[in-house]
Design an enzyme around this catalytic site. Structure first.
Site, PDB file in Angstrom:
ATOM      1  N   SER A   1       0.837  -1.189   0.000  1.00  0.00           N
ATOM      2  CA  SER A   1       0.000   0.000   0.000  1.00  0.00           C
ATOM      3  C   SER A   1       0.879   1.248   0.000  1.00  0.00           C
ATOM      4  CB  SER A   1      -0.956  -0.050   1.190  1.00  0.00           C
ATOM      5  OG  SER A   1      -1.950   0.929   1.090  1.00  0.00           O
TER       6      SER A   1
ATOM      7  N   GLU B   1      -8.856  -4.578  -5.730  1.00  0.00           N
ATOM      8  CA  GLU B   1      -8.218  -3.786  -4.686  1.00  0.00           C
ATOM      9  C   GLU B   1      -9.208  -2.985  -3.835  1.00  0.00           C
ATOM     10  OE1 GLU B   1      -4.998  -3.520  -3.858  1.00  0.00           O
ATOM     11  OE2 GLU B   1      -3.786  -4.069  -5.603  1.00  0.00           O
TER      12      GLU B   1
ATOM     13  N   HIS C   1      -7.451  -5.397  -1.473  1.00  0.00           N
ATOM     14  CA  HIS C   1      -6.203  -4.703  -1.144  1.00  0.00           C
ATOM     15  C   HIS C   1      -5.579  -5.268   0.132  1.00  0.00           C
ATOM     16  CE1 HIS C   1      -3.453  -1.314  -1.306  1.00  0.00           C
ATOM     17  NE2 HIS C   1      -3.757  -0.952  -0.075  1.00  0.00           N
TER      18      HIS C   1
END
Length: 533
Positions: free
Chosen positions: A225, A343, A443
């Protein structure tokens, strides 16, 4: 001007998992004692094997408090005797996250402005051999996160690598710019303190890791991330040259948009100082540094339009990272990079208190495109069309996943490959069970499998372990050889621009065409226009 996203609210996720629950055992001081340049440390075992030792809460820099607030990290203060390193230092200041109950079973975690610590996991103490090193940069939008999330150390260190995790300054403490700070700096720079912390931690690793059984010449930096975006920035920055030889980037890059300029960030800093009641003048910095950390934290949270993120400052970055990569001027290291098929689904999920906006009708989808892309809204709609209200949510998920993650991962692989370095591109497609199933491959999901620590609501299955072992094999093999291929692992060829394939990581593991690659042209066009301005 549209700045690159920071992967935070409304598109923020803490790539954080359950805190390590492996039992730890005391060791005789002589068995776990290691000499660092600042002093001796003593660790503890992290499982039943007496040779598997962790060292927690080692300072890599002086406390960034008082006059050191908003300064580049200073050398750690040396200590006498043996420092007992058996518990994590506090996380850097941040507000409680709605993700914590799912990830850690906590509403809040201990934080303190004195937070610059590293942790080391090793199975190779007191030997003449040196194992490759993996240094983790945690995620959390550069406003949240901790050295202990996810608990990757035990799972990876037992596979023949030494693992390091670290804290770095976040939010207003890590990325605050102000003209007075710029004037004070010998580099005429302000902001980027969090990124400078990461560089300082890498220098600490380079100087000390051999005492923990690690090889200072075989360091791989990896993150997820915003931690992955930071890794990309480290590859771009000349200040990080020579500190690592490979990089792994999980859902976050710096090549698909622009970093904010120093002038822009200074303007935000002036506004924040004014809102705090700090008058302009020679006493402004003294007054700002005297404000309690908690007051700064809450004031920053009120500033809805301020983006605390790495800045184009002329020192850490001499040019936009996106331009650096396009011109092939980045630090020349092989990369393993990828994104997940779905995601953005997690950002709106009630499982983690997500509140990210989602269009539910064709009209609201078209309206969102106009606000997000301006004159290019129709072009994006042509690439990601919806023909009925029922189609809008699915198309939006595909669009925003590609725009924020998939396009950038592909572009980074292409630009690295263009320099002659190997790039290993992946697409993570694994779908879990239970309440996570509707989210698809969301994600940070791969970090769950890399750590083998599953979220509270995760429904565990044998397939989890199968893919977990493959991912751990790929990641650690890359750290060892700069190539993820190894005995017992499905073949993974490097990315080639002629074929444009990616390695699917899911229930199937193997080469597939880059998902939705034919739609990326619209993002390429917009990026070209940005970079030419």
């Amino acid at each position: 001007m549209k700045w690159r996203r920071r992967l935070s609210a409304p598109l923020v996720v803490i790539a954080f998992l359950l805190s390590t629950t492996a039992s730890a055992h005391a060791l005789p001081a002589s068995a776990s004692r290691v000499e660092t340049l600042s002093g001796a440390v003593a660790g503890r075992t992290f499982d039943s094997n007496p040779n598997h030792v962790e060292f927690l809460g080692i300072p890599y820099a002086a406390p960034p408090t008082g006059d050191n607030r908003w300064r580049p990290p200073q050398p750690p203060v040396a200590w006498k005797g043996v420092r007992k390193s058996v518990s994590y230092g506090p996380a850097c200041p941040q507000l409680p996250s709605s993700w914590l109950p799912e990830m850690l079973g906590l509403q809040q975690m201990p934080t303190d402005e004195n937070c610059l610590f590293v942790n080391v996991w090793s199975t190779n103490l007191h030997t003449s051999s040196r194992k490759p090193v993996m240094v983790w940069i945690h995620g959390g939008g550069n406003i949240e996160g901790s050295q202990e999330w996810p608990p990757l150390g035990p799972a990876l260190a037992t596979q023949g690598v030494v693992v390091v995790t670290l804290n770095y300054r976040l939010g207003i403490f890590g990325y605050f710019s102000h003209p007075a700070l710029t004037a004070e700096s010998s580099h005429h720079s302000s902001g980027n303190y969090g990124l400078l912390d990461q560089i300082a931690a890498l220098r600490w690793v380079k100087a000390n890791i051999q005492h923990f059984g690690g090889d200072p010449d075989r360091i791989t930096v990896f993150g997820a991330s915003s931690g992955s975006l930071d890794v990309c920035d480290l590859v771009a920055s000349p200040m990080a040259a020579g500190l690592f030889r490979g990089a792994i980037l999980q859902s976050g890059v710096c090549v698909d948009g622009l970093a904010p300029t120093l002038a822009h960030q200074e303007g935000d800093g002036i506004r924040i100082a004014k809102d705090l009641g700090i008058p302009e003048g020679p006493a402004a910095l003294t007054m700002l540094r005297a404000i309690p950390a908690d007051q700064l934290l809450h004031k920053a949270a009120e500033e809805q339009n301020v983006d605390f993120n790495p800045t184009l400052d002329g020192w850490v970055f001499r040019e936009q990272p996106a331009i650096t990569f396009r011109a092939g001027r980045q630090n020349k290291v092989p990369v393993l990079v990828g994104s997940n098929m779905d995601e953005i689904s997690i950002f709106a999920s009630p499982i983690v208190g997500g509140k990210s906006y989602r269009p539910t009708t064709l009209e609201s989808y078209r309206e969102w495109l106009g606000k997000a892309f301006g004159d290019h809204g129709n072009d994006v709609f042509s690439a990601y069309p919806a023909h009925a209200d029922s189609e809008a949510p699915k198309v939006f998920r595909e669009l925003d996943t590609d725009y924020e993650f998939g396009f950038g991962a592909w572009l980074l692989a292409q630009e690295v490959a263009n320099t002659g370095q190997d790039a290993f591109l992946y697409s993570f497609t694994y779908v879990g069970s239970g309440k996570f199933a509707p989210l698809g491959a969301f994600h940070s999901e791969e970090s769950i499998l890399l750590s083998k620590k599953y979220w509270t609501s995760w429904v565990h299955s044998p397939e989890d372990e199968t893919l977990s072992n493959i991912l751990i094999g790929y990641w650690t093999q890359f750290a060892k050889t700069l190539n993820p291929n190894g005995k017992g692992l499905p073949p993974w060829p490097p990315y080639r621009t002629a074929s444009e394939d990616a390695q699917e990581l899911g229930r199937h593991v193997g080469q597939i065409p880059v998902p939705r690659r034919d739609r990326f042209a619209v993002f390429e066009k917009m990026l070209d226009e940005q970079l030419k301005r």
